[in-house]
Design an enzyme around this catalytic site. Sequence first.
Site, mmCIF file in Angstrom:
data_model
loop_
_atom_site.group_PDB
_atom_site.id
_atom_site.type_symbol
_atom_site.label_atom_id
_atom_site.label_comp_id
_atom_site.label_asym_id
_atom_site.label_seq_id
_atom_site.Cartn_x
_atom_site.Cartn_y
_atom_site.Cartn_z
ATOM 1 N N SER A 114 4.497 6.962 16.029
ATOM 2 C CA SER A 114 4.712 8.059 15.092
ATOM 3 C C SER A 114 5.246 9.287 15.813
ATOM 4 O O SER A 114 4.959 9.509 16.993
ATOM 5 C CB SER A 114 3.381 8.406 14.413
ATOM 6 O OG SER A 114 3.483 9.601 13.666
ATOM 7 N N THR A 140 9.808 8.243 7.042
ATOM 8 C CA THR A 140 8.794 8.304 5.996
ATOM 9 C C THR A 140 9.267 9.243 4.897
ATOM 10 O O THR A 140 9.607 10.394 5.170
ATOM 11 C CB THR A 140 7.452 8.779 6.579
ATOM 12 O OG1 THR A 140 6.970 7.784 7.480
ATOM 13 C CG2 THR A 140 6.416 8.983 5.490
ATOM 14 N N HIS A 194 1.326 5.060 1.511
ATOM 15 C CA HIS A 194 0.698 5.765 2.635
ATOM 16 C C HIS A 194 -0.804 5.461 2.698
ATOM 17 O O HIS A 194 -1.618 6.307 3.051
ATOM 18 C CB HIS A 194 0.932 7.276 2.513
ATOM 19 C CG HIS A 194 1.259 7.938 3.827
ATOM 20 N ND1 HIS A 194 2.549 8.144 4.254
ATOM 21 C CD2 HIS A 194 0.465 8.427 4.799
ATOM 22 C CE1 HIS A 194 2.531 8.748 5.431
ATOM 23 N NE2 HIS A 194 1.280 8.916 5.790
ATOM 24 N N LYS A 249 10.215 4.239 4.673
ATOM 25 C CA LYS A 249 8.814 3.903 4.416
ATOM 26 C C LYS A 249 8.294 4.803 3.301
ATOM 27 O O LYS A 249 8.361 6.027 3.413
ATOM 28 C CB LYS A 249 7.981 4.104 5.673
ATOM 29 C CG LYS A 249 6.504 3.774 5.491
ATOM 30 C CD LYS A 249 5.766 3.875 6.820
ATOM 31 C CE LYS A 249 4.301 3.504 6.666
ATOM 32 N NZ LYS A 249 3.511 4.594 6.050
ATOM 33 N N TYR A 288 9.661 12.115 10.469
ATOM 34 C CA TYR A 288 9.741 12.861 9.214
ATOM 35 C C TYR A 288 11.027 13.676 9.189
ATOM 36 O O TYR A 288 11.634 13.931 10.225
ATOM 37 C CB TYR A 288 8.532 13.794 9.065
ATOM 38 C CG TYR A 288 7.207 13.075 9.007
ATOM 39 C CD1 TYR A 288 6.733 12.549 7.818
ATOM 40 C CD2 TYR A 288 6.430 12.913 10.149
ATOM 41 C CE1 TYR A 288 5.516 11.882 7.750
ATOM 42 C CE2 TYR A 288 5.207 12.245 10.100
ATOM 43 C CZ TYR A 288 4.763 11.733 8.906
ATOM 44 O OH TYR A 288 3.561 11.063 8.852
#
Length: 381
Positions: free
Chosen positions: A109, A158, A278, A254, A132
């Site tokens: 991440s 995401t 999520h 995602k 992000y």
Amino acid sequence: MRLKDCHNYHDFRQLAKRRLPGPIFNYIDGGADDEVTQQRNSDAFAACDLVPNVLRGVKDIDLSVTVMGQKLAMPLYCSPTALQRLFHHQGERAVAAAAAKHGTMFGVSSLGTVSLEELRKKHDTPQVYQFYFHKDRGLNSAMMQRAKEAGVEVMMLTVDSITGGNRERDLRTGFSIPFKLTLGGIMQFAIKPMWGINYVTHESFSLPQLDEHIDMDGGAMSIGRYFSEMLDPAMNWDDVAKMVQEWDGQFCLKGIMSVEDAKKAVEIGCTGIILSNHGGRQLDGSRAPFDQLKEIVDAVGDKIDVIMDSGIQRGSHVVKALALGAKAVGGGRCYLYPLAAAGQPGVERALSLMKAEIQRDMMLMGCQSVSDLHEGMLRFR
């Protein structure tokens, strides 16, 4: 209770609960609002029955799949999750090593606590970089360039987190980065001293993917403020299309949940989509990915790799998702609890148990390979 006493998801969860201070356990364990969607994610599988075939000569089971150009030895991979060294001092190092041992993909991440370069150098199993979309377009480009230079195979954007979910458990304990604990939260740390000893005797906590861009010292930026101040809620399909072109490789979104969005992902050149809410941590009341899987596979499954996560607790859940047309299945809590419980040995044991469950279920279904699974083997109540 010890690691050898853990035989399933719920056992690992119990061991993690014993070992983690309450605020940190609840950060992993909790969802948004009333946690209805989080519960539904797993319950959805119970409304689907497997219909096995027998006498199929299934002595050897092949669990391998190819997803977004990556060959995996098993159809379950470790979804990228944030802050892993808070749960255990080994953090992403433990998860990457366990995934590599099982020949499956793992994700890092942008809120990860180990650098993607370190993990890329250490393991040659496929690596996903989850990030992000920021208001600063230069930062988006810099993060993609860094991943490209590190040798990351798959970019994962995401798209369901343009604002943080309402996680009321964290509000009650004061969980944030840096910590702003309530009195009750502080007491929870006091009664679990081993976590604190491990925390202060290992390298200091950091977010190496973001360190250059965010000042974490002195409480200058909490994770909540990162979401509210740096991420761009105005992100749209044109913005993402430019990123897909800029990356020019395996790129997945995602957080896709609708057929309409799945079709748009195909149009802009994505190679994969991940059906996900999520883990029930964003929009409570949203549908479970497994409930949406069939209609999305029917609409775009021949044009793009459809993957799903959220709610995976059993090998049979993986088998059901594969039978409905998912190319692979991602798990988060199913390795985070084992990580918190026992570090790398915990994650390895969890993946071993899941692999054994998937193998056994495939054998009992009369299927020698993942390609033998199909929708005709399922009945919905």
